[in-house]
Scaffold this motif. Structure first.
Motif: not given
Length: 590
Positions: A441-451
């Motif tokens: 999660x970034x600091x704004x609560x958005x999820x990023x998939x990495x692998x």
């Protein structure tokens, strides 16, 4: 007002709210045939009455195998579910062996098929499926019973009370469907989803979708046997969106121009092809038109939402939309103002350029096991961030484990894998579903998939490599159609690459480079190898030295579902690809 707790409540809810004339629309013999909400319900009830007369009991399994999306699929789905039976959608292009396995494993009693090709494959194995009592087809096929026979059998409504009793006996936590996932290794797993799983996912996702209820039109062409498109169809019904079913992927461009939809669902690969076609047309322009086209593209690739680039950028964008991007929209029917993307990671450049063009792509994330939506971007309320899969939907809890794995909890999480307690226990632990995906999660609560957790590997130097990040970056090159990063236990990462043969030939023609007719001659051409090396070198700059792709080999095959390199949801079958190109692997590392 109908309360929605079970999947078959959606059409009745739509009847209460909108009662559309074109709830479901399919093209037959060149003509779009509309089915109203009321007719949809009437036919579903006729199917339910017929199934009861045919002896269908609660918890019987009814398989549906269709090569294209169509009105009949939805009527059969609701008709079967109302009896307390479960539907088992089957992907049409899998092998006969997988047909046999799924039908036996699920214990399917009846099977409904779309056409002669599916029937041909089914006939090869049905003698090995003892539970299968009858096969019906949607198309008219000589020697096969037709689904319309059920409509005739169910015309007499004298047993409708029995249908109502069956409906009333279905509770929201009951099993609704078994969806067999196209695993990258081994046999397909049967994901058990309850009415509550999917209903909750529809209702909890609904406020992220900016539909105008009762006045929007959708084009549906992704396979309904996948939970992504199926859940979206229930969502359309909830919002009173008219659903037009595309004839096939090959005809989708023509269908979109005819139907002029407001929304479509797509996978990133399809969006890449749309963009590549637009780009290719741009290269054919001359003079000021060509200059303006590439000015607009450059502008689009720098797009940031919510006016973050400032007044001057927004002013230029307004001009670009009027002069250039409006033509993109016209090519997609003229009314398309939303695309929903799932199944795989979307290239940020595509998210930027389509949003700049006024056709934003809402990227989401989820799995079959989560019905499927876990997170999704939303254009409104600053809920859209390029390079992420959005924020968790309502009533779904997401947390990141210590090792980076994404864990999920909510009513959307599956009951388990059918007849497989061990695999169920492996992923449902400590109250959470373990997705197998790595994210943050970034600091704004958005999820990023990495692998994918299982796809990460270590080099012999002890460095972790996340292949999907590398692959997604490399596929930004128009020279690269498919790529698989390798190197587990080896001294360096390398890759197998399937070039974009169509684009490579265009490039070679522009530069007067003679290529042979075969793909083998293309991949052996030193100029092609040199040019792809330049692409790799450029994109490698985004990574640490230990992550850079040091060597690659080109493959002559088109990676496909039929070729065995890709699953039906277009994910890499890494083990298969590794075995298929073992000679190339040895060439790289020996």
């Amino acid at each position: 007002m109908t309360k929605i707790t079970r999947l078959f409540d959606f059409p009745y809810y739509q009847l209460d709210k909108q009662n559309l004339e074109d709830a479901l629309v399919t093209k037959y013999n060149g003509e779009w045939i509309k089915t109203s909400t009321q007719e949809y319900i009437n036919k579903a009830n006729a199917i339910s009455r017929a199934l009861l007369r045919m002896g269908v009991q609660k918890d019987d399994k009814i398989a549906i195998i269709s090569t294209n999306n169509r009105t009949e699929w939805n009527i059969m789905d609701i008709g079967a579910l109302q009896t307390g039976a479960q539907t088992v959608p089957v992907y049409p292009t899998i092998s006969e062996e997988d047909y046999e396995y799924i039908l036996n494993h699920s214990g399917a009693k009846f099977c409904f098929v779309s056409d002669t090709e599916v029937l041909r494959k089914l006939n090869l194995i049905k003698h090995n499926v003892p539970t299968l009592t009858e096969v019906f087809s949607f198309n008219e096929i000589e020697g096969c019973k037709n689904w319309k026979e059920l409509l005739v059998l169910g015309e007499d409504n004298s047993n409708q009370n029995e249908v109502e009793d069956r409906k009333n006996a279905v509770v929201t936590t009951d099993l609704a469907t078994i969806i067999y996932t196209s695993g990258t290794t081994g046999r397909p797993k049967g994901v058990m989803l309850s009415h509550q799983n999917i209903v909750s996912n529809v209702l909890d996702s609904a406020d992220r979708i900016p539909f105008a209820a009762g006045s929007s039109r959708a084009m549906s062409f992704l396979p309904i046997c996948h939970i992504f498109e199926r859940m979206i169809l229930y969502l359309y019904q909830y919002y009173g969106v008219s659903v037009y079913f595309g004839e096939s992927i090959e005809k989708i461009s023509d269908n979109i121009k005819e139907v002029k939809p407001n929304v479509i669902t797509a996978v990133p690969r399809l969006l890449e092809k749309v963009y590549d076609k637009i780009y290719a047309k741009g290269t054919e322009l001359t003079g000021i038109k060509k200059t303006l086209f590439f000015w607009a593209i450059d502008l689009g690739l720098r797009y940031e939402p919510y006016g973050a680039n400032g007044f001057w950028y927004e002013f230029q964008l307004k001009i670009a939309r009027k002069l250039i991007f409006s033509k993109w929209k016209d090519g997609l029917g003229g009314n398309l103002d939303l695309m929903v993307s799932g199944s795989a990671a979307l290239q940020p450049r595509l998210a930027r350029v389509f949003a700049a063009a006024g056709i934003p792509v809402m990227e989401g994330y989820g799995l079959t096991e989560t019905s499927p939506v876990i997170t999704v971007n939303d254009q409104r309320n600053k809920g859209f961030k390029i390079g992420t899969v959005g924020k968790p939907i309502n009533n779904v809890e997401v947390k990141i484990a210590e090792d980076g794995e994404i864990l999920c909890k909510g009513h959307n999480v599956m009951i388990g894998y059918y007849k497989d307690e061990n695999q169920t226990k492996e992923v449902l632990r400590d109250g959470y579903f373990h997705t197998g995906d790595i994210g943050e999660f970034d600091n704004e609560g958005f999820l990023r998939i990495t692998d994918r957790k299982k796809e990460m590997f270590k080099t012999s130097g002890g460095k972790y490599i996340a292949p999907q990040i590398l692959e997604n970056t490399m596929k930004q090159s128009r020279f690269i159609e498919q790529i698989m990063v390798i190197g587990d236990g080896q001294k360096m990462p390398a890759a197998f690459i399937q070039p974009s043969f169509e684009f490579v030939r265009e490039w070679a023609s522009l530069h007067n480079i003679p290529l042979g007719n075969s793909n083998e001659e293309v991949i052996d051409n030193p100029k092609v190898i040199e040019r792809i090396q330049q692409e790799i070198d450029l994109l490698n700059e985004k990574f640490g030295n230990w992550e850079k792709i040091k060597r690659f080999e080109l493959t002559p095959d088109i990676w496909s579902i039929d070729g065995g390199q890709l699953t039906p949801t277009l994910k890499l079958k890494r083990k298969v690809v590794l075995e298929k190109y073992k000679g190339l692997y040895d060439k790289i590392y020996n």
